[in-house]
Enzyme design. Structure first.
Site, PDB file in Angstrom:
ATOM      1  N   ASP A  54       0.837  -1.209   0.000  1.00 46.30           N
ATOM      2  CA  ASP A  54       0.000   0.000   0.000  1.00 46.30           C
ATOM      3  C   ASP A  54       0.871   1.257   0.000  1.00 46.30           C
ATOM      4  O   ASP A  54       0.364   2.376  -0.072  1.00 46.30           O
ATOM      5  CB  ASP A  54      -1.019  -0.008   1.152  1.00 46.30           C
ATOM      6  CG  ASP A  54      -0.374  -0.129   2.522  1.00 46.30           C
ATOM      7  OD1 ASP A  54       0.861  -0.114   2.615  1.00 46.30           O
ATOM      8  OD2 ASP A  54      -1.130  -0.248   3.515  1.00 46.30           O
ATOM      9  N   SER A  55       2.226   1.070   0.019  1.00 55.78           N
ATOM     10  CA  SER A  55       3.140   2.191  -0.220  1.00 55.78           C
ATOM     11  C   SER A  55       2.886   2.801  -1.591  1.00 55.78           C
ATOM     12  O   SER A  55       3.336   3.908  -1.874  1.00 55.78           O
ATOM     13  CB  SER A  55       4.591   1.725  -0.115  1.00 55.78           C
ATOM     14  OG  SER A  55       4.803   0.588  -0.930  1.00 55.78           O
ATOM     15  N   ASP A  93      -0.712  -6.314  -0.014  1.00 55.90           N
ATOM     16  CA  ASP A  93      -1.114  -5.686   1.248  1.00 55.90           C
ATOM     17  C   ASP A  93      -2.623  -5.644   1.378  1.00 55.90           C
ATOM     18  O   ASP A  93      -3.326  -5.327   0.406  1.00 55.90           O
ATOM     19  CB  ASP A  93      -0.601  -4.232   1.299  1.00 55.90           C
ATOM     20  CG  ASP A  93       0.612  -4.079   2.189  1.00 55.90           C
ATOM     21  OD1 ASP A  93       0.809  -4.917   3.094  1.00 55.90           O
ATOM     22  OD2 ASP A  93       1.370  -3.118   1.972  1.00 55.90           O
ATOM     23  N   LYS A 123      -0.462  -9.586   3.012  1.00 55.61           N
ATOM     24  CA  LYS A 123       0.261  -9.074   4.174  1.00 55.61           C
ATOM     25  C   LYS A 123      -0.685  -8.149   4.923  1.00 55.61           C
ATOM     26  O   LYS A 123      -1.453  -7.414   4.300  1.00 55.61           O
ATOM     27  CB  LYS A 123       1.520  -8.313   3.747  1.00 55.61           C
ATOM     28  CG  LYS A 123       2.261  -7.659   4.916  1.00 55.61           C
ATOM     29  CD  LYS A 123       3.603  -7.107   4.527  1.00 55.61           C
ATOM     30  CE  LYS A 123       3.579  -5.758   3.881  1.00 55.61           C
ATOM     31  NZ  LYS A 123       2.975  -4.672   4.704  1.00 55.61           N
ATOM     32  N   GLU A 125      -0.888  -5.543   8.597  1.00 55.02           N
ATOM     33  CA  GLU A 125      -0.169  -4.916   9.701  1.00 55.02           C
ATOM     34  C   GLU A 125      -0.805  -5.328  11.022  1.00 55.02           C
ATOM     35  O   GLU A 125      -2.023  -5.195  11.177  1.00 55.02           O
ATOM     36  CB  GLU A 125      -0.199  -3.386   9.542  1.00 55.02           C
ATOM     37  CG  GLU A 125       0.574  -2.916   8.325  1.00 55.02           C
ATOM     38  CD  GLU A 125       0.602  -1.398   8.187  1.00 55.02           C
ATOM     39  OE1 GLU A 125       0.260  -0.690   9.154  1.00 55.02           O
ATOM     40  OE2 GLU A 125       0.978  -0.937   7.094  1.00 55.02           O
ATOM     41  N   GLU A 188       9.532  -3.616  10.596  1.00 57.18           N
ATOM     42  CA  GLU A 188       9.841  -2.293  10.031  1.00 57.18           C
ATOM     43  C   GLU A 188      10.326  -1.341  11.112  1.00 57.18           C
ATOM     44  O   GLU A 188       9.659  -1.146  12.136  1.00 57.18           O
ATOM     45  CB  GLU A 188       8.601  -1.714   9.324  1.00 57.18           C
ATOM     46  CG  GLU A 188       8.896  -0.324   8.743  1.00 57.18           C
ATOM     47  CD  GLU A 188       7.920   0.169   7.687  1.00 57.18           C
ATOM     48  OE1 GLU A 188       6.985  -0.570   7.328  1.00 57.18           O
ATOM     49  OE2 GLU A 188       8.125   1.311   7.218  1.00 57.18           O
TER      50      GLU A 188
HETATM   51  O1  KIV Z   1       3.597  -1.102   1.607  1.00 57.70           O
HETATM   52  C1  KIV Z   1       4.796  -1.416   1.643  1.00 57.70           C
HETATM   53  O2  KIV Z   1       5.573  -1.165   0.713  1.00 57.70           O
HETATM   54  C2  KIV Z   1       5.290  -2.111   2.817  1.00 57.70           C
HETATM   55  C3  KIV Z   1       6.767  -2.281   2.944  1.00 57.70           C
HETATM   56  C4  KIV Z   1       7.331  -1.031   3.479  1.00 57.70           C
HETATM   57  C5  KIV Z   1       7.119  -3.462   3.737  1.00 57.70           C
HETATM   58  O3  KIV Z   1       4.534  -2.497   3.651  1.00 57.70           O
END
Ligand code: KIV
Length: 271
Positions: A54-55, A93, A123, A125, A188
Site C-alpha cells: 500500500d506504499s 497488502d 500481508k 499490519e 519495520e
Molecule cells: O507497503 C509497503 O511497501 C510495505 C513495505 C514497506 C514493507 O509495507
C-alpha cells in the site's frame, strides 16, 4: 519488454519455500512493485518475493499516507503485477481497514485479492490484535505475512513515522503472529539487535526494512531503491540508481530536440 514472462516453465516461489529458505540459511530478497513493466524487470532480476504494497499510495499515487488505498485499487495493481511474474511469490497488502472489520470480512477481502489478482499471499499490519484474523485467513487457506514494528497504517496513532523501540510489545506481536499461523513477518524500523533476537526466536522468516542485517530477508520500496522518489529518503533506504534524474534528463533532451526540429530525424521517419 526485456524480460518476457515464461509461464509454466519457471517454478514459482511459494510461502513454504520462504520458510525453507530460512531453515537453509538462505537470505530472502523482497521488493515492492505496482505495475507490469517494473514487476517484469524485478522478477527477471531474480527477487524471491514481490510485495504489492500500500506504499503505492505514496510512491505512485502521490499521497501523504498509505491509508487511502482501496481494495479495488490494490487488486487492480496486483493483477498487473501477477500477470508479469514468472517466478517470485506475489504478496498483496490488505488495505486499511479491511483486516479490522472482523474475520469474516477479512476473509472476504483476502478472497477477492487472491481470486481477482491471482496473487498467492496477503500481508497485514499487526500482531497480537490481529491474531484472530491471521488464524482465520490461514485456516481459509490464505498465506499471511504479518507486519510489526512501525506500522504505516497506524501513522496517526504513532504520531509519525518513527523507529519503534517498545521491545516487549514488538516481541509479543511477532510471537502472536507466528502462533496464529503467519508464514513470515515484516519487521519495520526497529533496532537491529531486537530484529536479530526476533530472527533467532521465530521459526518463520523475518523480512526487515530498517531492521538491520540479521533478518532472514530484506524488503525495500522499489521506487526508493531506484532513486525515483524526490526528496530525502529515510536512513534505511539505499538507492542503487538515480533513475529520477536519468528520466528527467532524457525528457529534457527530447523536449529540446523537438524544439530544435532535431526529432524526428530521418531514422525515425517513414519514406
Ligand atoms: O507497503 C509497503 O511497501 C510495505 C513495505 C514497506 C514493507 O509495507
Amino acid at each position: 519488454m526485456p524480460n518476457q514472462p515464461k509461464r509454466g516453465v519457471t517454478k514459482r516461489v511459494t510461502a513454504p519455500d520462504l520458510i525453507a529458505m530460512k531453515r537453509a540459511g538462505r537470505k530472502i530478497s523482497m521488493l515492492t512493485a505496482y505495475d507490469y513493466p517494473l514487476a517484469s524487470l524485478v522478477d527477471g532480476a531474480g527477487v524471491d518475493a514481490i510485495l504489492v504494497g500500500d506504499s503505492m499510495s505514496m510512491v505512485v499515487q502521490g499521497r501523504q499516507t498509505t491509508l487511502s488505498v482501496t481494495l479495488d485499487e490494490i487488486i487492480y495493481h496486483a493483477e498487473m503485477v501477477e500477470r508479469a511474474v514468472a517466478r517470485a511469490l506475489v504478496i498483496v497488502d490488505m488495505p486499511f481497514p479491511t483486516n479490522h472489520l472482523g474475520v469474516h470480512n477479512a476473509i472476504a477481502a483476502a478472497g477477492r485479492i487472491l481470486k481477482e489478482s491471482r496473487a498467492q499471499a496477503v500481508k497485514l499490519e499487526g500482531g497480537v490484535e490481529q491474531a484472530e484474523v491471521i488464524a482465520g485467513l490461514s485456516s481459509a487457506g490464505v498465506p499471511v505475512m504479518a507486519h510489526v514494528g512501525l506500522r504505516p497504517q497506524n501513522v496517526h496513532r504513532m504520531g509519525g513515522y518513527k523507529v519503534q523501540r517498545d521491545e516487549d510489545h514488538i516481541l509479543q506481536d511477532a510471537q502472536a503472529a507466528e502462533e496464529a499461523g503467519a508464514f513470515g513477518i515484516v519487521l519495520e524500523c526497529i533496532p537491529a539487535p531486537l530484529a536479530a533476537k526476533l530472527t533467532k526466536t521465530l521459526s518463520i522468516p523475518t523480512i526487515g526494512i530498517g531492521a538491520g542485517p540479521e533478518c532472514d530477508g530484506q524488503v525495500l520500496v522499489l521506487h526508493d531503491l531506484l532513486g525515483i522518489v524526490p526528496g530525502p529518503a529515510p536512513r534505511f533506504v539505499k538507492a542503487y540508481a538515480q533513475l529520477g534524474q536519468d528520466i528527467q534528463a532524457a525528457i529534457q533532451r527530447y523536449c529540446q530536440e523537438v524544439r530544435d526540429g532535431e526529432f524526428p530525424g530521418p531514422a525515425h521517419s517513414y519514406k
